[in-house]
Design an enzyme around this catalytic site. Structure first.
Site, PDB file in Angstrom:
ATOM      1  N   ARG A 101       0.604  -1.155  -0.096  1.00 50.91           N
ATOM      2  CA  ARG A 101       0.137  -0.108   0.253  1.00 50.91           C
ATOM      3  C   ARG A 101       0.872   1.175   0.335  1.00 50.91           C
ATOM      4  O   ARG A 101       2.094   1.167   0.212  1.00 50.91           O
ATOM      5  CB  ARG A 101      -0.889   0.182   1.401  1.00 50.91           C
TER       6      ARG A 101
ATOM      7  N   LYS B 194      -1.607  -1.858   7.770  1.00 53.41           N
ATOM      8  CA  LYS B 194      -2.461  -0.887   8.185  1.00 53.41           C
ATOM      9  C   LYS B 194      -3.033  -1.844   9.198  1.00 53.41           C
ATOM     10  O   LYS B 194      -3.263  -3.264   9.599  1.00 53.41           O
ATOM     11  CB  LYS B 194      -3.432  -1.475   7.196  1.00 53.41           C
TER      12      LYS B 194
ATOM     13  N   HIS C 152      -2.960   1.834  -6.277  1.00 58.23           N
ATOM     14  CA  HIS C 152      -3.525   0.897  -5.403  1.00 58.23           C
ATOM     15  C   HIS C 152      -3.641  -0.539  -6.764  1.00 58.23           C
ATOM     16  O   HIS C 152      -4.333  -1.350  -6.193  1.00 58.23           O
ATOM     17  CB  HIS C 152      -4.842   1.622  -5.093  1.00 58.23           C
TER      18      HIS C 152
ATOM     19  N   ARG D 193      -1.508  -2.629  -6.479  1.00 58.19           N
ATOM     20  CA  ARG D 193      -1.647  -3.826  -5.530  1.00 58.19           C
ATOM     21  C   ARG D 193      -2.543  -4.763  -5.811  1.00 58.19           C
ATOM     22  O   ARG D 193      -2.760  -5.591  -6.300  1.00 58.19           O
ATOM     23  CB  ARG D 193      -1.749  -2.335  -4.354  1.00 58.19           C
TER      24      ARG D 193
ATOM     25  N   HIS E 230      -4.732  -8.364   4.178  1.00 58.13           N
ATOM     26  CA  HIS E 230      -5.929  -8.075   4.639  1.00 58.13           C
ATOM     27  C   HIS E 230      -6.584  -8.275   6.144  1.00 58.13           C
ATOM     28  O   HIS E 230      -5.500  -9.449   6.541  1.00 58.13           O
ATOM     29  CB  HIS E 230      -6.734  -8.673   3.543  1.00 58.13           C
TER      30      HIS E 230
ATOM     31  N   TYR F 136     -10.960 -11.396  -5.186  1.00 58.92           N
ATOM     32  CA  TYR F 136     -10.372 -11.352  -6.454  1.00 58.92           C
ATOM     33  C   TYR F 136     -10.027 -12.722  -7.191  1.00 58.92           C
ATOM     34  O   TYR F 136     -10.138 -13.178  -8.595  1.00 58.92           O
ATOM     35  CB  TYR F 136      -8.279 -11.268  -5.958  1.00 58.92           C
TER      36      TYR F 136
END
Length: 331
Positions: A165, A191, A268, A271, A294, A303
């Site tokens: 990210r 994150k 993004h 990514r 995630h 995905y």
């Protein structure tokens, strides 16, 4: 303890936003908080037809019943994602007020909340677009004022081949790239405070080595100390958010692929391209989850679902399938 009866919603919203500002959210995020709080607060009147001046709305009147009515009015003309975002904002607002001793409890658990739709992946469009981008940026262009293809290629490689990210790229140190030959990795501050390790292959490692060598030539050996920022601008200062976004957009322009970048995706999209190609090459949702950092498996599963849909669309367009459909329909 605050005086509940005298606490107007307008004043408490400002206190909440001041508290949130210390966490350094983007101006866009703060504006969204203010908008969701003020619009719903104005809908808390008994009939909902005339917006209330929120400076006259005491916080003590916002019971579960009042909030349910207000959110029903708010939700009617709006998309699910907007309603979910506003619910989360009000939940955070009341959690703050409970912690401050302004209200005795949070009424939001009694207010229905729609399930937030998972965002759809936005990879670069075009089968060979990532390769075209890398090849174009690797070539130094004379018309650039101060070309630094080694640095630009390092940014793209970390996004396209490691799925980082924007915030994760900015947080990287020189020492974040570690490991023995054949076992090289990037240690990522992910994150939500979730650290992770992403393996990198020899080609990415070579790109990073070439970049750091070029940086030594530009700024000297002290510029690549282990605790230094990995990514820097053309003056040797750590890259900032706006500078990194501009760098990636300029790479898109130089490669001539601007029309293949989904709207609003910017970095993004790189990514998402990394994750989409993982799914296309058979990676499981659990593997994608670990590599991308995630918080839930559901985000990674999108995905695979998108890839499966693309595969089905490709099979459907096969001329033999179309011919069989014509035979069955008597055409």
């Amino acid at each position: 303890m605050h005086d509940i009866a005298d606490g107007s919603v307008a004043r408490l919203i400002e206190e909440f936003l001041t508290d949130r500002a210390t966490r350094k959210p983007s101006p866009h995020t703060l504006a969204a908080y203010r908008r969701d709080l003020t619009i719903v607060a104005a809908l808390t009147g008994p009939d909902g037809t005339t917006p209330l001046p929120i400076g006259r709305v005491p916080i003590s009147t916002l019971s579960p019943q009042v909030m349910r009515r207000a959110f029903a009015r708010f939700a009617a003309p709006r998309a699910t994602a907007s309603v979910h975002r506003a619910w989360s904002t009000w939940n955070s607002f009341f959690t703050f007020l409970v912690a401050e001793g302004v209200v005795p409890g949070n009424p939001m658990p009694a207010v229905g909340r729609p399930r937030a739709p998972l965002p759809r992946p936005k990879p670069l469009r075009g089968e060979d677009t990532p390769e075209e981008l890398l090849a174009a940026v690797a070539r130094e262009r004379g018309r650039q004022r101060d070309p630094w293809p080694e640095r630009d290629l390092a940014v793209l490689a970390l996004a396209l081949c490691a799925g980082l990210r924007l915030s994760e790229l900015l947080a990287l140190r020189v020492a974040s790239v570690a490991g023995r030959d054949g076992e090289r990795r990037v240690d990522v501050a992910g994150k939500g405070g979730r650290p992770r390790t992403v393996p990198i292959e020899a080609a990415v490692d070579r790109v990073l080595v070439d970049y750091l060598d070029s940086r030594r030539r530009r700024f000297g050996a002290r510029s690549v100390r282990p605790d230094s920022a990995l990514l820097v601008d053309r003056r040797g200062a750590p890259l900032r958010r706006g500078g990194l976004q501009y760098l990636v957009e300029s790479c898109f322009r130089r490669a001539g692929i601007g029309d293949r970048v989904p709207k609003g995706a910017r970095l993004h999209a790189l990514r998402h391209t990394f994750a989409t190609r993982l799914a296309e090459d058979g990676a499981s949702a659990a593997e994608i989850m670990r590599l991308l950092g995630h918080a839930s498996l559901a985000s990674s599963q999108t995905y695979i679902e998108v890839t499966a849909g693309q595969q089905r669309a490709a099979v459907r367009s096969n001329r033999t399938n179309q011919a069989l459909a014509n035979v069955l329909s008597g055409g």
